[in-house]
Design an enzyme around this catalytic site. Structure first.
Site, PDB file in Angstrom:
ATOM      1  N   GLU A 114       3.848   2.672  -7.310  1.00  0.00           N
ATOM      2  CA  GLU A 114       2.469   2.994  -7.665  1.00  0.00           C
ATOM      3  C   GLU A 114       2.242   4.502  -7.753  1.00  0.00           C
ATOM      4  O   GLU A 114       1.107   4.969  -7.781  1.00  0.00           O
ATOM      5  CB  GLU A 114       1.515   2.307  -6.676  1.00  0.00           C
ATOM      6  CG  GLU A 114       1.397   0.819  -7.026  1.00  0.00           C
ATOM      7  CD  GLU A 114       0.885  -0.079  -5.915  1.00  0.00           C
ATOM      8  OE1 GLU A 114       0.988   0.298  -4.742  1.00  0.00           O
ATOM      9  OE2 GLU A 114       0.386  -1.162  -6.232  1.00  0.00           O
ATOM     10  N   HIS A 172      -6.027  -7.054  -6.132  1.00  0.00           N
ATOM     11  CA  HIS A 172      -4.938  -6.175  -5.703  1.00  0.00           C
ATOM     12  C   HIS A 172      -5.238  -5.513  -4.353  1.00  0.00           C
ATOM     13  O   HIS A 172      -4.645  -5.879  -3.351  1.00  0.00           O
ATOM     14  CB  HIS A 172      -4.684  -5.131  -6.808  1.00  0.00           C
ATOM     15  CG  HIS A 172      -3.554  -4.214  -6.531  1.00  0.00           C
ATOM     16  ND1 HIS A 172      -3.019  -3.373  -7.476  1.00  0.00           N
ATOM     17  CD2 HIS A 172      -2.848  -3.966  -5.395  1.00  0.00           C
ATOM     18  CE1 HIS A 172      -2.028  -2.686  -6.940  1.00  0.00           C
ATOM     19  NE2 HIS A 172      -1.911  -3.023  -5.674  1.00  0.00           N
ATOM     20  N   GLY A 229       0.824  -1.210   0.000  1.00  0.00           N
ATOM     21  CA  GLY A 229       0.000   0.000   0.000  1.00  0.00           C
ATOM     22  C   GLY A 229       0.855   1.255   0.000  1.00  0.00           C
ATOM     23  O   GLY A 229       2.077   1.182   0.167  1.00  0.00           O
ATOM     24  N   ASN A 230       0.232   2.405  -0.192  1.00  0.00           N
ATOM     25  CA  ASN A 230       0.949   3.684  -0.163  1.00  0.00           C
ATOM     26  C   ASN A 230      -0.014   4.845   0.025  1.00  0.00           C
ATOM     27  O   ASN A 230      -1.220   4.692  -0.169  1.00  0.00           O
ATOM     28  CB  ASN A 230       1.821   3.881  -1.410  1.00  0.00           C
ATOM     29  CG  ASN A 230       1.243   3.205  -2.617  1.00  0.00           C
ATOM     30  OD1 ASN A 230       0.229   3.646  -3.137  1.00  0.00           O
ATOM     31  ND2 ASN A 230       1.834   2.097  -3.038  1.00  0.00           N
ATOM     32  N   HIS A 282      -3.891   4.092  -0.728  1.00  0.00           N
ATOM     33  CA  HIS A 282      -4.017   2.803  -1.411  1.00  0.00           C
ATOM     34  C   HIS A 282      -3.575   1.724  -0.426  1.00  0.00           C
ATOM     35  O   HIS A 282      -2.460   1.788   0.093  1.00  0.00           O
ATOM     36  CB  HIS A 282      -3.131   2.787  -2.655  1.00  0.00           C
ATOM     37  CG  HIS A 282      -2.873   1.412  -3.189  1.00  0.00           C
ATOM     38  ND1 HIS A 282      -3.887   0.568  -3.575  1.00  0.00           N
ATOM     39  CD2 HIS A 282      -1.739   0.711  -3.369  1.00  0.00           C
ATOM     40  CE1 HIS A 282      -3.363  -0.582  -3.974  1.00  0.00           C
ATOM     41  NE2 HIS A 282      -2.067  -0.517  -3.852  1.00  0.00           N
ATOM     42  N   SER A 289       7.277   5.305  -4.380  1.00  0.00           N
ATOM     43  CA  SER A 289       6.477   4.108  -4.601  1.00  0.00           C
ATOM     44  C   SER A 289       6.314   3.793  -6.091  1.00  0.00           C
ATOM     45  O   SER A 289       6.139   4.707  -6.899  1.00  0.00           O
ATOM     46  CB  SER A 289       5.095   4.339  -3.983  1.00  0.00           C
ATOM     47  OG  SER A 289       4.197   3.393  -4.490  1.00  0.00           O
ATOM     48  N   HIS A 305      -3.918  -2.685   0.865  1.00  0.00           N
ATOM     49  CA  HIS A 305      -4.244  -4.066   0.485  1.00  0.00           C
ATOM     50  C   HIS A 305      -5.147  -4.656   1.572  1.00  0.00           C
ATOM     51  O   HIS A 305      -5.009  -5.816   1.944  1.00  0.00           O
ATOM     52  CB  HIS A 305      -2.963  -4.884   0.315  1.00  0.00           C
ATOM     53  CG  HIS A 305      -2.059  -4.366  -0.761  1.00  0.00           C
ATOM     54  ND1 HIS A 305      -0.753  -4.751  -0.893  1.00  0.00           N
ATOM     55  CD2 HIS A 305      -2.273  -3.475  -1.772  1.00  0.00           C
ATOM     56  CE1 HIS A 305      -0.200  -4.132  -1.933  1.00  0.00           C
ATOM     57  NE2 HIS A 305      -1.105  -3.349  -2.479  1.00  0.00           N
TER      58      HIS A 305
HETATM   59 ZN    ZN Z   1      -0.776  -2.078  -4.221  1.00  0.00          ZN
END
Ligand code: ZN
Length: 226
Positions: free
Chosen positions: A77, A160, A29-30, A96, A75, A98
């Site tokens: 992402e 995801h 995640g981020n 974001h 990241s 998981h």
């Molecule tokens: Zn992710």
């Protein structure tokens, strides 16, 4: 404290809260924040343990992903976050994760209909599932840009995790929590194999309209009513 330091601190605090509450696990995640005055955003570094993160680890990028400030690799992402800031002027914070219950719904392709008033008021008419594409690719970016134009504040990424938005970090974190609560309730309801009821359509539309009014205020640079 300079202005960038304030953004960094917000990112570090958000990560601490999300780790403590079990939404961010290990390096998955981020979290990011729009930095309007630099036409960019602050984001967590790539593959870095959130429990060890300090403000020096936060990265700053412009919306074309050029690094502005920061010593770590941002990241992978980051392009996903840039896409959100480019597509949604009402969004100033993106989380974001998981998180497990919402991710489970992605595995059975079960978007969440409007189940609760609070959900429609803060997340939107429904929580839709964005089709799978590998992390960090243009395909995922394209899928996201297409789907988020409906002004919802939470989406599930197939196989995801999730994407939650807010006009500020506090609200984005709150939206992560609403999403997980709805996901768990929906999963439990689905397990009974009985009919799942939704809130009345008219209530859903009134709630969503309030959310849109808030978003338009943010787009115009006005304070949100709380
Ligand atoms: Zn992710």
């Amino acid at each position: 404290m300079d202005q960038l330091e304030a953004y960094k601190q917000q990112i570090v605090t958000a990560c601490r809260i999300l780790v403590e509450r079990g939404y961010l696990m290990a390096t998955g995640g981020n979290v990011s924040l729009r930095v309007a005055e630099r036409n960019g955003f602050a984001i967590t570094p790539s593959n870095y343990d959130y429990s060890k993160m300090t403000s020096d680890d936060v990265c700053f990028l412009d919306l074309d992903l050029n690094p502005l400030v920061g010593q770590r690799t941002p990241s992978i992402e980051s392009s996903l976050h840039a896409t959100v800031y480019q597509t949604r002027p009402d969004v100033n914070a993106v989380v974001h994760t998981h998180q497990v219950y919402a991710s489970a719904l992605a595995l059975i392709d079960a978007p969440i209909p409007a189940l609760f008033d609070e959900q429609a008021r803060f997340l939107g008419r429904a929580v839709e599932i964005i089709p799978y594409a590998p992390s960090g690719t243009g395909f995922l970016k394209k899928n996201i840009a297409k789907r988020i134009k409906n002004h919802h504040n939470a989406y599930i990424l197939q196989n995801h995790g999730v994407l939650c938005f807010g006009p500020d970090m506090e609200r984005a974190i709150h939206n992560v929590e609403i999403l997980e609560k709805c996901s768990l309730a929906y999963l439990l309801a689905l397990c009974t194999e009985r009919k799942v009821t939704k809130i009345p359509l008219v209530v859903r539309e009134i709630a969503f309209n309030k959310l849109r009014q808030d978003q338009k205020k943010v787009e115009r640079g006005e304070e949100e009513d709380r």
